[in-house]
Motif scaffolding. Structure first.
Motif, PDB file in Angstrom:
ATOM      1  N   GLN A 133       2.420  -5.530   3.507  1.00 10.62           N
ATOM      2  CA  GLN A 133       2.034  -4.721   2.362  1.00 10.62           C
ATOM      3  C   GLN A 133       2.243  -3.264   2.700  1.00 10.62           C
ATOM      4  O   GLN A 133       2.768  -2.499   1.934  1.00 10.62           O
ATOM      5  CB  GLN A 133       0.560  -4.966   2.040  1.00 10.62           C
ATOM      6  CG  GLN A 133       0.296  -6.339   1.440  1.00 10.62           C
ATOM      7  CD  GLN A 133       0.494  -6.339  -0.047  1.00 10.62           C
ATOM      8  OE1 GLN A 133       0.202  -5.360  -0.686  1.00 10.62           O
ATOM      9  NE2 GLN A 133       1.010  -7.419  -0.592  1.00 10.62           N
ATOM     10  N   ALA A 161       5.054  -2.476   0.112  1.00 13.45           N
ATOM     11  CA  ALA A 161       4.485  -2.202  -1.197  1.00 13.45           C
ATOM     12  C   ALA A 161       4.353  -0.707  -1.457  1.00 13.45           C
ATOM     13  O   ALA A 161       4.598  -0.249  -2.556  1.00 13.45           O
ATOM     14  CB  ALA A 161       3.132  -2.869  -1.311  1.00 13.45           C
ATOM     15  N   SER A 162       3.970   0.045  -0.449  1.00 15.02           N
ATOM     16  CA  SER A 162       3.727   1.451  -0.749  1.00 15.02           C
ATOM     17  C   SER A 162       4.754   2.351  -0.068  1.00 15.02           C
ATOM     18  O   SER A 162       4.424   3.399   0.434  1.00 15.02           O
ATOM     19  CB  SER A 162       2.326   1.836  -0.312  1.00 15.02           C
ATOM     20  OG  SER A 162       2.221   1.627   1.077  1.00 15.02           O
ATOM     21  N   PHE A 164       0.118 -10.017   6.615  1.00 10.44           N
ATOM     22  CA  PHE A 164       0.105  -9.656   5.206  1.00 10.44           C
ATOM     23  C   PHE A 164      -0.165  -8.161   5.046  1.00 10.44           C
ATOM     24  O   PHE A 164       0.573  -7.438   4.393  1.00 10.44           O
ATOM     25  CB  PHE A 164      -0.962 -10.489   4.507  1.00 10.44           C
ATOM     26  CG  PHE A 164      -1.357 -10.000   3.152  1.00 10.44           C
ATOM     27  CD1 PHE A 164      -0.392  -9.893   2.157  1.00 10.44           C
ATOM     28  CD2 PHE A 164      -2.658  -9.650   2.875  1.00 10.44           C
ATOM     29  CE1 PHE A 164      -0.749  -9.454   0.898  1.00 10.44           C
ATOM     30  CE2 PHE A 164      -3.013  -9.213   1.629  1.00 10.44           C
ATOM     31  CZ  PHE A 164      -2.061  -9.111   0.635  1.00 10.44           C
ATOM     32  N   GLY A 179       7.266  -7.759  -1.167  1.00 10.96           N
ATOM     33  CA  GLY A 179       6.186  -7.887  -0.197  1.00 10.96           C
ATOM     34  C   GLY A 179       5.064  -8.741  -0.746  1.00 10.96           C
ATOM     35  O   GLY A 179       4.526  -9.616  -0.067  1.00 10.96           O
ATOM     36  N   ASN A 180       4.762  -8.535  -1.989  1.00 11.19           N
ATOM     37  CA  ASN A 180       3.681  -9.308  -2.592  1.00 11.19           C
ATOM     38  C   ASN A 180       4.030 -10.773  -2.712  1.00 11.19           C
ATOM     39  O   ASN A 180       3.170 -11.630  -2.666  1.00 11.19           O
ATOM     40  CB  ASN A 180       3.347  -8.745  -3.971  1.00 11.19           C
ATOM     41  CG  ASN A 180       2.541  -7.470  -3.826  1.00 11.19           C
ATOM     42  OD1 ASN A 180       1.865  -7.288  -2.815  1.00 11.19           O
ATOM     43  ND2 ASN A 180       2.640  -6.589  -4.804  1.00 11.19           N
ATOM     44  N   LEU A 181       5.332 -11.050  -2.893  1.00 16.72           N
ATOM     45  CA  LEU A 181       5.736 -12.446  -3.017  1.00 16.72           C
ATOM     46  C   LEU A 181       5.827 -13.125  -1.656  1.00 16.72           C
ATOM     47  O   LEU A 181       5.520 -14.299  -1.514  1.00 16.72           O
ATOM     48  CB  LEU A 181       7.110 -12.524  -3.699  1.00 16.72           C
ATOM     49  CG  LEU A 181       7.058 -12.460  -5.211  1.00 16.72           C
ATOM     50  CD1 LEU A 181       8.470 -12.484  -5.777  1.00 16.72           C
ATOM     51  CD2 LEU A 181       6.274 -13.658  -5.741  1.00 16.72           C
ATOM     52  N   GLY A 207       7.957  -3.458  -2.840  1.00 21.80           N
ATOM     53  CA  GLY A 207       6.548  -3.786  -3.031  1.00 21.80           C
ATOM     54  C   GLY A 207       6.382  -5.154  -3.651  1.00 21.80           C
ATOM     55  O   GLY A 207       5.605  -5.983  -3.181  1.00 21.80           O
ATOM     56  N   LEU A 208       7.212  -5.373  -4.668  1.00 20.44           N
ATOM     57  CA  LEU A 208       7.143  -6.664  -5.351  1.00 20.44           C
ATOM     58  C   LEU A 208       7.468  -7.799  -4.382  1.00 20.44           C
ATOM     59  O   LEU A 208       6.754  -8.789  -4.282  1.00 20.44           O
ATOM     60  CB  LEU A 208       8.150  -6.657  -6.507  1.00 20.44           C
ATOM     61  CG  LEU A 208       8.007  -7.803  -7.487  1.00 20.44           C
ATOM     62  CD1 LEU A 208       6.719  -7.647  -8.268  1.00 20.44           C
ATOM     63  CD2 LEU A 208       9.199  -7.831  -8.436  1.00 20.44           C
TER      64      LEU A 208
END
Ligand code: ADP
Ligand code: MG
Ligand code: ZN
Length: 628
Positions: free
Chosen positions: A24, A28-29, A20, A123-125, A120-121
């Motif tokens: 991320q 994400a970044s 994770f 990755g979060n999902l 990023g989005l």
């Protein structure tokens, strides 16, 4: 295996969490990566202004809302080469635009890149999705694994414990060398194929057949062949699979197995190693084993529960029929016993014929010769032997298996893998003396099996080996033969003792001494070959852990026990003195043999006898040559 699900959870969770962070990090970044096409070099803002003043800037592209720019500069000192560099701009530089206009530099602004945000989005999902699927599978798996948390709910329901083969594809032709057993079982095939033949005349079809014999003699193969010949499904389970930690699991497995079998009748149910579950109840150290007893009771109930003509025939295999519970052997249960023994020379020949079907043998190799060389080999040993020979043949890049490969394969099957050769040292010399000690005693004692060869090549556990040619078809063994064997086994230690002295004897004789003690004790307690007279004082040994009562082991008094000990000691002492005398009397020959053995690593039995005959009288030993 049983608790591996725990390990799975412990290791998978951290792995997911680390995954994770990692994801991320990358998604994400994601920095707005406008330097991708630009040179990796950077230019300070001050230098940029200088260049601008010197008219060395040809174009400027703004990124990130004007915080960075990729600048094309021309370097007159390097043939006006165009360079693309990155410049970080101070946020408040409003005069820059007017200056660029004034200098006539091409400039352009680029919008903020959005893909970073999208990644990023995503990755979060991705992480929650991964976690959920991961956990889902974990729970499903642990429910199915025996011993997992779901186990408490669904005891013994695990389906994977017995195997079903719809067609074994094995025929009686594939089983060789055990003709009597095959004939007995031929009838079982008829039961399965044409039960009406028997029921019409009122015959009860047997339910259970017990195959008794040492490992590797073809019991499993035979059971499969029955199923194959009759064209019925083959269910198999091993007795050890029944015995579980939880009380009741084994019994429920038995129920499962028979339920499946009834659904698929006619069929064969094969229970391997039945002694693991069918041992005498209430026996062994520490009293009975509840779980095993329940399993056995369930097995008996199931066997009584179906009529002989439902078409299920249970075949069980064991090499310890003596420890089986009497209830198993009662009529109506395993009422037929078929002995499957290690094959004789004819049997070995026909087994070799079966297994050499798909192997390329050199015409110089006769199967008879191999059969002669392999007394005591089981079917599994013979199949292993031919396979090892084929592997050696391929490794040596030969077209066909020759006698050399067969010889090497026999050694390998009997004594294990060849080890690295010993380096020349004191201990190599000592091992040579030890082995020559065995060989000399074995050759000079009239009642000892003749030496086949002596080697210093380590194999398996042994550093050196003396091979003897066992006399096949030798049913009964005489007292003098037993004493000769004891003396021969002591020959190694005797050589160490006589040549190097008491202080130098080694642990190398440990195995020999164990055999010596066993043979001498049996001479006294089982075969009545001592001064105690023809008394049988012990039945077979070593059953304490296998289920018989351990109290009945010695049916004699303390005083007899000490007399047994002194008789055993007397036999061993006498033999050891004899072995030492042989060493002292043949010292010159022994030294010569040791030099020869260290030089050649192997001395053939025939050569050994010829050399020894130069020094002393070597008795002739008639070898029984079995007829084919
Ligand atoms: P057991 O069940 O008695 O321990 P197996 O039936 O498992 O022995 O035998 C192992 C292998 O050895 C078989 O698959 C077969 O290749 C070979 N084998 C054993 N006995 C025989 C035999 N009598 N005829 C042919 N092959 C045999
Ligand atoms: Mg088997
Ligand atoms: Zn030895």
């Amino acid at each position: 295996m049983k608790f591996s699900w725990k390990v799975l959870v412990l290791w998978t969770l951290p792995a997911l969490v680390i995954g994770f962070f990692f994801w991320q990090g990358t998604f994400a970044s994601t920095p707005v990566d406008m330097t991708r096409n630009a040179a990796n070099s950077r230019m300070t803002y001050g230098r940029f202004l200088e260049y601008l003043d010197a008219n060395r800037i040809s174009s400027v592209d703004f990124y990130e809302g004007g915080r960075t720019a990729i600048v094309e500069s021309v370097d007159p000192e390097l043939d006006n080469r165009v360079q693309r560099v990155r410049v970080d701009l101070p946020i408040s530089a409003p005069e820059l635009i007017s200056k660029l206009k004034e200098k006539g530099v091409n400039f352009d602004a680029h919008p903020m890149r959005n893909d970073g945000a999208i990644w990023g989005l995503l990755g979060n999902l991705v992480f929650p999705l991964l976690l959920i699927t991961g956990l889902f599978f974990l729970f499903r798996r642990s429910n199915n694994l025996p011993g997992g948390p779901g186990q408490a709910m669904s005891f013994g329901k695990s389906k994977a414990r017995f195997m079903m083969e719809a067609k074994t594809g094995i025929k009686f032709d594939d089983v060789a060398g055990i003709e009597e057993a095959k004939e007995e079982l031929q009838e079982v095939v008829t039961f399965l194929k044409q039960p009406e033949k028997f029921t019409a005349v009122g015959a009860r079809i047997p339910k259970g057949v017990l195959l008794v014999g040492p490992p590797g003699t073809g019991k499993t193969l035979l059971a499969k062949a029955i199923a194959g010949e009759a064209g019925v499904p083959f269910f198999s389970i091993s007795g050890s699979e029944f015995v579980e930690m939880f009380v009741g699991v084994g019994a429920s497995r038995v129920r499962d197995l028979f339920k499946k079998a009834k659904d698929n009748a006619p069929c064969i149910v094969f229970i391997d190693e039945i002694d693991a579950v069918g041992r005498q109840r209430g026996a062994g150290i520490g009293g009975g084993n509840d779980e095993r007893e329940q399993t056995l009771n369930q097995l008996l109930t199931e066997m009584d529960g179906f009529e002989g003509n439902t078409g299920i025939i249970i075949i069980a295999a064991t090499n310890r029929p003596d420890v089986l519970d009497a209830a198993l052997l009662r009529p109506g249960r395993f009422d037929r016993q078929v002995t499957v023994d290690a094959p004789d020379i004819k049997g070995r020949l026909s087994i070799l014929a079966v297994h050499s079907r798909n192997k390329k043998l050199d015409p110089s190799v006769s199967l008879e010769a191999i059969a002669r060389r392999t007394p005591g080999f089981t079917g599994a040993d013979l199949s292993n032997l031919l396979n090892e020979a084929a592997i050696l043949c391929a490794r040596r890049r030969k077209d066909a298996i020759t006698l050399t490969e067969i010889d090497d394969a026999v050694d390998r099957v009997v004594a294990g893998m060849e080890g690295t050769p010993l380096v020349d040292s004191k201990s190599k010399r000592l091992i040579a003396y030890h082995e020559i000690g065995h060989a000399i005693v074995g050759t000079l004692l009239k009642d000892h099996d003749p030496v086949q060869k002596v080697t210093l090549i380590p194999r398996g556990q042994a550093q050196g080996l003396t091979w003897f040619m066992p006399n096949e078809e030798q049913g009964l063994i005489t007292r003098s033969q037993l004493k000769a064997r004891i003396t021969g086994a002591l020959g190694g230690r005797a050589a160490e003792d006589v040549i190097f002295g008491r202080a130098e004897v080694t642990t190398g004789a440990g195995n020999d001494l164990q055999q010596v003690a066993g043979m001498a004790r049996q001479m006294v307690t089982r075969f009545g070959m001592s001064d105690l007279g023809p008394l049988s004082l012990e039945s077979q040994q070593g059953e304490v852990f296998l289920g018989r009562d351990w109290m009945s082991r010695s049916d004699y008094s303390e005083s007899i026990a000490s007399r047994i000990d002194s008789q055993v000691r007397g036999i061993v002492d006498e033999c050891y003195e004899n072995a030492k005398k042989i060493m002292r009397d043949h010292r010159i020959a022994i030294d010569r043999f040791v030099d020869l053995l260290i030089e050649k690593e192997t001395i053939d039995g025939e050569e050994f006898r010829q050399i020894l005959a130069e020094y002393t009288f070597v008795p002739e030993k008639p070898q029984f040559i079995p007829q084919l």
